[in-house]
Design a protein around this motif. Structure first.
Motif, PDB file in Angstrom:
ATOM      1  N   UNK A 123      23.090  49.016  41.383  1.00 34.51           N
ATOM      2  CA  UNK A 123      22.269  49.499  42.495  1.00 34.51           C
ATOM      3  C   UNK A 123      23.093  49.622  43.777  1.00 34.51           C
ATOM      4  N   UNK A 124      23.907  48.594  44.052  1.00 38.33           N
ATOM      5  CA  UNK A 124      24.756  48.665  45.238  1.00 38.33           C
ATOM      6  C   UNK A 124      25.813  49.757  45.086  1.00 38.33           C
ATOM      7  N   UNK A 125      26.351  49.902  43.849  1.00 38.54           N
ATOM      8  CA  UNK A 125      27.337  50.956  43.594  1.00 38.54           C
ATOM      9  C   UNK A 125      26.754  52.338  43.759  1.00 38.54           C
ATOM     10  N   UNK A 163      27.514  35.048  42.996  1.00 36.89           N
ATOM     11  CA  UNK A 163      26.739  36.286  42.865  1.00 36.89           C
ATOM     12  C   UNK A 163      27.279  37.369  43.790  1.00 36.89           C
ATOM     13  N   UNK A 164      27.580  37.002  45.020  1.00 37.44           N
ATOM     14  CA  UNK A 164      28.060  37.987  45.991  1.00 37.44           C
ATOM     15  C   UNK A 164      29.391  38.592  45.566  1.00 37.44           C
ATOM     16  N   UNK A 165      30.337  37.730  45.184  1.00 38.27           N
ATOM     17  CA  UNK A 165      31.660  38.226  44.772  1.00 38.27           C
ATOM     18  C   UNK A 165      31.540  39.113  43.542  1.00 38.27           C
ATOM     19  N   UNK A 166      30.769  38.667  42.548  1.00 42.66           N
ATOM     20  CA  UNK A 166      30.644  39.443  41.315  1.00 42.66           C
ATOM     21  C   UNK A 166      29.957  40.784  41.567  1.00 42.66           C
ATOM     22  N   UNK A 167      28.871  40.773  42.360  1.00 42.38           N
ATOM     23  CA  UNK A 167      28.141  42.014  42.615  1.00 42.38           C
ATOM     24  C   UNK A 167      29.004  43.001  43.399  1.00 42.38           C
ATOM     25  N   UNK A 168      29.722  42.523  44.408  1.00 43.50           N
ATOM     26  CA  UNK A 168      30.580  43.418  45.179  1.00 43.50           C
ATOM     27  C   UNK A 168      31.693  43.993  44.310  1.00 43.50           C
ATOM     28  N   UNK A 169      32.292  43.163  43.469  1.00 46.99           N
ATOM     29  CA  UNK A 169      33.361  43.652  42.582  1.00 46.99           C
ATOM     30  C   UNK A 169      32.835  44.730  41.648  1.00 46.99           C
ATOM     31  N   UNK A 210      30.143  46.527  42.105  1.00 47.27           N
ATOM     32  CA  UNK A 210      29.694  47.685  42.879  1.00 47.27           C
ATOM     33  C   UNK A 210      30.856  48.621  43.173  1.00 47.27           C
ATOM     34  N   UNK A 211      32.034  48.064  43.468  1.00 50.46           N
ATOM     35  CA  UNK A 211      33.198  48.917  43.703  1.00 50.46           C
ATOM     36  C   UNK A 211      33.550  49.721  42.461  1.00 50.46           C
ATOM     37  N   UNK A 212      33.586  49.043  41.317  1.00 53.85           N
ATOM     38  CA  UNK A 212      33.939  49.748  40.074  1.00 53.85           C
ATOM     39  C   UNK A 212      32.891  50.758  39.662  1.00 53.85           C
ATOM     40  N   UNK A 213      31.618  50.349  39.684  1.00 49.48           N
ATOM     41  CA  UNK A 213      30.544  51.256  39.255  1.00 49.48           C
ATOM     42  C   UNK A 213      30.361  52.376  40.272  1.00 49.48           C
ATOM     43  N   UNK A 214      30.465  52.053  41.563  1.00 51.46           N
ATOM     44  CA  UNK A 214      30.317  53.086  42.591  1.00 51.46           C
ATOM     45  C   UNK A 214      31.389  54.147  42.500  1.00 51.46           C
ATOM     46  N   UNK A 215      32.646  53.716  42.281  1.00 51.88           N
ATOM     47  CA  UNK A 215      33.735  54.691  42.141  1.00 51.88           C
ATOM     48  C   UNK A 215      33.509  55.581  40.929  1.00 51.88           C
ATOM     49  N   UNK A 216      33.080  55.012  39.812  1.00 56.37           N
ATOM     50  CA  UNK A 216      32.822  55.803  38.615  1.00 56.37           C
ATOM     51  C   UNK A 216      31.665  56.767  38.827  1.00 56.37           C
ATOM     52  N   UNK A 271      37.374  48.709  34.475  1.00 60.52           N
ATOM     53  CA  UNK A 271      37.831  47.717  33.503  1.00 60.52           C
ATOM     54  C   UNK A 271      38.452  46.513  34.205  1.00 60.52           C
ATOM     55  N   UNK A 272      39.214  46.782  35.273  1.00 59.23           N
ATOM     56  CA  UNK A 272      39.792  45.672  36.033  1.00 59.23           C
ATOM     57  C   UNK A 272      38.683  44.849  36.675  1.00 59.23           C
ATOM     58  N   UNK A 273      37.676  45.527  37.223  1.00 60.83           N
ATOM     59  CA  UNK A 273      36.553  44.804  37.817  1.00 60.83           C
ATOM     60  C   UNK A 273      35.838  43.961  36.765  1.00 60.83           C
ATOM     61  N   UNK A 274      35.664  44.498  35.563  1.00 61.17           N
ATOM     62  CA  UNK A 274      35.028  43.742  34.475  1.00 61.17           C
ATOM     63  C   UNK A 274      35.851  42.510  34.121  1.00 61.17           C
ATOM     64  N   UNK A 275      37.169  42.673  34.080  1.00 61.95           N
ATOM     65  CA  UNK A 275      38.039  41.530  33.767  1.00 61.95           C
ATOM     66  C   UNK A 275      37.903  40.460  34.845  1.00 61.95           C
ATOM     67  N   UNK A 276      37.834  40.880  36.101  1.00 60.29           N
ATOM     68  CA  UNK A 276      37.680  39.904  37.185  1.00 60.29           C
ATOM     69  C   UNK A 276      36.365  39.148  37.068  1.00 60.29           C
ATOM     70  N   UNK A 277      35.288  39.883  36.835  1.00 60.60           N
ATOM     71  CA  UNK A 277      33.984  39.233  36.738  1.00 60.60           C
ATOM     72  C   UNK A 277      33.905  38.374  35.482  1.00 60.60           C
ATOM     73  N   UNK A 278      34.558  38.809  34.396  1.00 59.88           N
ATOM     74  CA  UNK A 278      34.604  37.984  33.182  1.00 59.88           C
ATOM     75  C   UNK A 278      35.300  36.659  33.467  1.00 59.88           C
TER      76      UNK A 278
END
Length: 881
Positions: A404-406, A97-103, A105-111, A353-360
Motif C-alpha cells: 500500500x505504501x509502495x 514494523x516500520x523498517x520492514x514496511x519501508x524496505x 515499500x521501496x522495492x514494491x514501489x519501484x517495481x 529481491x534485496x529488499x526481501x532478503x533484508x526483511x527475511x
C-alpha cells in the motif's frame, strides 16, 4: 442449493461470531450446572459435584473448538484470527514494523512504477479496433514502391506515413509553424480510427491534384480555431496552399506521435520521378485481411521486396531492406525503447529481491526472540502447519502494508518518470496506473510476503520447547540461522554488484558522451529556425534579399557579435542530402554516386559556430559572384583523397553542369548525433555558399534556414526582439525553436541516456539495502555471540583481535557476494552493449572500481558492530552465566 444454503449459514455464523460464542458459553454452563445438580442430589458436596461434572462433561475448550469447526468456515475463521493476531504483534513492535514496511515499500514501489511504464508502453493494447491485426513492415519505401505494394500485396491493407514535415499556418493571426505527417489516404481506415468531427481521407485523395485536404488534431483545433465545429469544409492556408479541413481527430489519437498537429495526404505523382522514387522513404503499416496470418503477410512482403528493385528508374543497393519482415504494430512502434524498459524492470526486480532478503533477515532475528513462545505453543498442541500459516500470515500482512505504501510511492514516481523521459518516447502518454498495475502490485506484495516469510516460518516451526529452554535464550538453530543469514547477505551483495556494475557502465558511457567534442563551440551561440513558405523562395531574388537583410539587422542587435545561416543545424535531427560526383572517383557498376550531407551556409557560419578551417580557406562574400566553390569535412577528404591535398580538387552536385572547386577542409562536426558525424548511409559532408544555390539548374534556394548568432543575450530577452525583426521584414514568416546551442547539445546527450539516472538510482538503492543487510546480520551475530566474545576476552584475547574477527566475518560475506556478482555481471552486461558509448561491457576499470566500492562500504557497515564487540565486558557476561 443445499450446499450454498449451508455456506451462507456458516458465513453468517462467522460474521456473528461473538454472539454465537456467548450463546455457546451459556449452553455449556447450563450442561455443567445440570450435571452438578444431579451430583448434589446423589449426596456430593458442591465442590465435589462441580469437579465430577467437569470430569464427566470433558474439556470445555475442546468442545468449543469442535463446535466452531462444525458451525463455521474454519479456514476463514482461522485466517481472521491470524490477521488479528498478526496485526497486534506488528503494532507491539513498531520499530521492526516500520523498517520492514519501508524496505518493502521501496522495492514494491519501484517495481510498480517501472511496471506502469512497461504496461503503458509495451503491454497495453493499441487503442484501435482489432489491434491484434495491425502490423508494421520493418523496412521503408518511397511513394512509388508503396503504391506498388498497395497493389501487389493481397494479405494486407497497407498504409504509409512520413513524419518530420512542417507547415506554416498563416492568415489566422500570427504565423505559426505546425508539425505535420504526410499519410496515404488509407491510413485512418487501416487503423480503424474515426475523426471526432468530419471525415477521414477517401481513397484516391493522396493523388496529385486530389490531395488539397487536411485533418487537424484536437489540440490544434481548440487552440487555433477556438473549437469551432464550422471549420469543417473551410479552407486554411498551409505553406501558401489552400487546403480544405475535412476532419478533426479525437484527443487520444496520437499516431504516429503526440507531436503531430496536422495530417496531410501524400502527393503521389508518378510524373515526378525524384519525388516519387527518391524522397520520403516511409514506414509502412498494415491490417491483416480476413483469413490472413502474419506469417503469410511476412512471406508475401519478402517476395514483393525481391520484385520491387525492377520498378526503380535507377539501380538500388542490393542490401536495401535486406532484413524486411512483418511484426505486430505495437512491437514495431516500441522497438527502440523495449530493451531499456526491460533493463529497468530487471533492475527493480533485483532491488525487490534485496529488499526481501533484508526483511527475511529481520524476520529471522524476530523469530529468534520468539523461539520460546513458538515452542510453548507447539508443546500445547499447536500443529506445525498451523504455526507456519500463522507466521506466513504475519509476513503477508507486513508485505500488504508495504504494498500500500509502495503504491503511493509509485504514483509519485510515475509522474516524475513522465517528466524525465524524452517527450518523443513512444506511447508515453498511455503510462498511468490502471487495473493491471494494481493487480501487479497486489500479486507482487503477496508473493513478496511468501518469499521473505516462508523460510523463517519453516525454521521457527521446528523449535522444541525442551531444547529452547536448555539453550538459555541463545536459540537452538544458531548454525542453521547463521548459514541462512550469510546466504541472504551474499545474495544481496551479488545483486548489488550486478546493478552497480550496470550503473557504472552507463555512467562511464554518459561521461564519455558528454565529453565528446562535437567539432564546434556551443557556448554563447543562440539559434532560431526561420521558415518561410516554399513558394516564398520561388522568386530567388526575393528570398536572397530577405535573408541578407535579416543577417544585416540581427548582426546589429545589442549583444550580437556576428550572425550566419545554415540549412541544417548540427544535432537538430534534420538531414539535407545530395548525391555528388567527385573528381577522379569512379563509381562501381551497380552503385550510385556517393551521397553527401549537404550544408548550405553563409560566409560567417564557420566563425559563429567555432568550426576551424584546417586547410585552405573559408567562404567569402566574393564567392557569391565568383566560380562555384565548396568546403568538405576532414573525414570526407581522408576517405576520397587519402594522403592527398584536397584543395583544388573538384566536386559536382549530381546533374549540375558546373564543377565546384574545393577551397577548404573544415573540422569534422558531430552533426547527426554525438556518436557519429553522419548516418551510415551518408558518405561525406560538403558545404556550399548559400548565395550560390541560385545558380543551380535543379536546385533552388532553400526556404527554411536556421539563424545562428554569437551573442551574450539570453533566449528570453532575444526572442521577442527577433520576432519583431522578422515580422518587419515579412509578417508571414514564422520564427520557431529559439534556443541556445548548448541546449541542443544537452538534448543530444540526454536522449540516448534518458534511463541512466533511473538505473543509477536503483543501483544506489540496491547498494544501500546491501549495506543495511550486512550491518544487520553482523549486529545480530555479535549479539548472539556476546558470551563467546566475553570468554575470549577473559582468556586473553585483545580488543583488536575481536574487532578484526567481526570485520573478517563481514568481508567473508561481501567477497563471496562480489565474486558471484562479477561472474554474473560479465555475462549479463553484454545486454547493455547497444546502450553504451566509448566503454566496453567488460570494462576492467568499472569492474575493479565497483569491487573496491563494495569492499569499502562493507568495511563501513562492519565498523559499528565490530566496535560494539570490542566493548563487551567479560565480567558482566560471566556474571550473567
Amino acid at each position: 442449493m443445499d450446499a450454498l444454503r449451508i455456506f451462507w449459514k456458516r458465513l453468517a455464523s462467522l460474521l456473528h461470531k461473538n454472539r454465537s460464542d456467548a450463546q455457546l458459553d451459556e449452553e455449556l454452563r447450563a450442561h455443567v450446572d445440570a450435571l452438578m445438580e444431579e451430583n448434589i442430589r446423589r449426596g456430593m458436596t458442591p465442590e465435589e459435584a462441580r469437579y465430577a461434572a467437569r470430569r464427566e462433561f470433558g474439556g470445555i475448550e475442546q468442545t468449543k473448538e469442535l463446535y466452531r469447526k462444525q458451525r463455521g468456515l474454519p479456514f476463514f475463521e482461522t485466517l481472521l484470527q491470524d490477521l488479528r493476531f498478526g496485526a497486534r504483534l506488528l503494532a507491539k513492535n513498531p520499530s521492526y514494523t516500520t523498517v520492514a514496511v519501508l524496505t518493502l515499500a521501496l522495492g514494491i514501489g519501484a517495481n510498480t512504477a517501472i511496471f506502469s511504464l512497461v504496461n503503458g508502453i509495451l503491454l497495453e493494447p493499441l487503442p484501435y479496433p482489432q489491434a491484434d491485426k495491425l502490423v508494421s513492415v520493418t523496412g521503408s519505401y518511397p511513394r512509388g514502391a508503396f503504391v506498388a505494394m498497395r497493389e501487389q500485396v493481397h494479405s494486407l491493407d497497407v498504409a504509409a506515413y512520413a513524419e518530420g514535415h512542417d507547415f506554416n499556418l498563416s492568415g489566422r493571426g500570427d504565423p505559426v509553424r505546425l508539425t505535420g505527417t504526410l499519410v496515404s489516404a488509407e491510413l485512418f481506415s487501416v487503423l480503424g480510427a474515426k475523426p471526432e468531427l468530419g471525415r477521414a481521407f477517401l481513397p484516391g485523395e493522396d493523388l496529385a491534384g486530389q490531395d488539397q485536404y487536411v485533418i487537424l488534431s484536437r489540440d490544434l483545433w481548440r487552440e487555433r480555431f477556438g473549437s469551432d465545429p464550422g471549420i469543417i469544409g473551410r479552407p486554411i492556408d498551409l505553406d501558401g496552399k489552400s487546403r480544405e479541413v475535412v476532419g478533426v481527430m479525437p484527443a487520444d489519437f496520437r499516431f504516429p506521435s503526440a507531436k503531430t498537429q496536422v495530417w496531410i495526404p501524400l502527393h503521389n505523382d508518378a510524373r515526378d520521378a525524384t519525388s516519387y522514387w527518391a524522397s520520403d522513404f516511409m514506414p509502412v503499416i498494415g491490417r491483416l485481411r480476413a483469413g490472413s496470418t502474419i506469417s503469410q503477410a511476412r512471406a508475401e512482403v519478402r517476395l514483393f521486396q525481391k520484385r520491387v528493385f525492377s520498378l526503380f528508374p535507377w539501380p538500388m543497393p542490393t542490401d536495401w531492406n535486406a532484413d524486411i519482415s512483418v511484426v505486430p504494430l505495437q512491437s514495431g512502434m516500441v522497438a527502440d525503447v523495449r530493451l531499456r524498459l526491460l533493463m529497468l524492470l530487471g533492475a527493480v526486480v533485483f532491488v525487490l529481491l534485496i529488499a526481501c532478503a533484508n526483511v527475511a533477515n529481520l524476520t529471522l532475528s524476530r523469530a529468534a526472540m520468539r523461539e520460546k513462545e513458538i515452542a510453548l505453543r507447539c508443546s500445547l498442541g499447536a500443529a506445525r502447519l498451523r504455526m507456519v500459516r500463522q507466521l506466513l500470515t504475519e509476513s503477508v500482512l507486513l508485505a500488504a502494508f508495504g504494498g500500500l505504501l509502495g503504491l503511493l510511492l509509485a504514483y509519485k514516481v510515475v509522474e516524475l518518470l513522465r517528466v524525465m523521459l524524452p517527450a518523443d518516447t513512444p506511447r508515453l502518454a498511455n503510462v498511468h496506473m490502471d487495473w493491471r498495475v494494481l493487480t501487479f502490485t497486489g500479486v507482487i506484495a503477496l508473493v513478496t510476503g511468501f518469499v521473505f516469510g516462508l523460510t523463517p516460518a519453516l525454521g521457527s516451526s521446528r523449535t522444541s520447547l525442551v531444547e529452547s529452554l536448555k539453550s538459555s535464550g541463545r536459540g537452538t538453530s544458531g548454525s542453521v540461522s547463521k548459514r541462512l543469514r550469510g546466504g541472504l547477505v551474499v545474495a544481496e551483495v551479488a545483486f548489488a554488484v550486478l546493478l552497480v556494475i550496470g550503473a557504472g557502465l552507463l555512467i562511464r558511457s554518459f561521461w564519455a558522451l558528454s565529453h565528446v567534442d562535437p567539432g564546434f563551440q556551443s557556448e554563447r551561440v543562440l539559434t532560431a529556425r526561420i521558415t518561410p513558405n516554399e513558394s516564398f523562395c520561388n522568386g530567388t531574388a526575393r528570398c536572397l534579399t530577405f535573408y541578407r537583410n535579416l543577417l544585416q539587422q540581427t548582426s546589429g542587435l545589442p549583444g550580437v557579435s556576428s550572425a550566419a545561416l545554415v540549412n541544417t543545424l548540427p544535432l537538430d535531427g534534420r538531414v539535407a542530402k545530395r548525391s555528388l560526383d567527385l573528381e577522379n572517383h569512379v563509381v562501381a557498376a551497380g552503385e550510385d554516386s556517393p551521397l553527401f550531407w549537404l550544408d548550405i551556409v553563409t560566409p560567417d557560419y564557420f566563425p559563429v559556430m567555432g568550426i576551424p578551417i584546417l586547410s585552405g580557406r573559408g567562404f567569402t562574400e566574393s564567392d557569391e559572384a565568383g566560380a562555384p566553390v565548396a568546403i568538405i569535412a576532414a573525414d570526407t577528404a581522408q576517405r576520397f583523397w587519402p594522403n592527398q591535398d584536397p584543395i583544388g580538387k573538384h566536386v559536382r552536385l549530381l546533374n549540375d553542369k558546373d564543377w565546384r572547386t574545393i577551397v577548404g577542409v573544415a573540422r569534422d562536426v558531430r552533426a547527426y548525433n554525438l556518436q557519429r558525424n553522419a548516418p551510415a548511409w551518408v558518405h561525406g559532408t560538403a558545404y556550399i555558399p548559400f548565395n550560390s544555390t541560385a545558380t543551380l539548374e535543379d536546385w533552388r534556394v532553400p526556404a527554411e534556414m536556421t539563424l545562428t548568432l554569437r551573442t551574450t543575450t539570453d533566449e528570453a530577452q532575444f526572442a521577442p526582439v527577433l520576432r519583431r525583426t522578422v515580422a518587419a521584414l515579412s509578417p508571414e514568416v514564422p520564427v520557431s525553436e529559439i534556443k541556445p546551442m548548448q541546449t541542443i547539445v544537452s538534448q543530444a546527450i540526454s536522449a540516448p541516456t534518458s534511463t541512466t539516472p533511473l538505473f543509477v538510482a536503483f543501483a544506489g538503492l540496491a547498494l544501500a539495502l546491501g549495506i543495511i543487510g550486512i550491518y544487520g546480520v553482523l549486529s545480530y551475530l555479535v549479539s548472539r555471540r556476546t558470551r563467546e566474545i566475553g570468554i575470549r576476552v577473559a582468556l586473553g584475547a585483545r580488543r583488536g583481535d575481536i574487532f578484526w574477527l567481526v570485520i573478517r566475518e563481514g568481508l567473508k560475506f561481501a567477497l563471496t557476494g562480489i565474486a558471484l556478482g562479477l561472474i554474473v555481471s560479465f555475462g549479463l552486461s553484454r545486454l547493455l552493449a547497444s546502450e553504451l558509448y566509448g566503454v566496453s561491457p567488460a570494462d576492467p576499470a568499472t569492474y575493479a572500481g565497483v569491487s573496491l566500492l563494495l569492499i569499502i562500504v562493507t568495511l563501513l557497515a562492519c565498523y559499528v558492530p565490530a566496535r560494539r564487540a570490542m566493548r563487551v565486558d567479560p565480567i558482566n557476561v560471566l556474571r550473567l552465566e
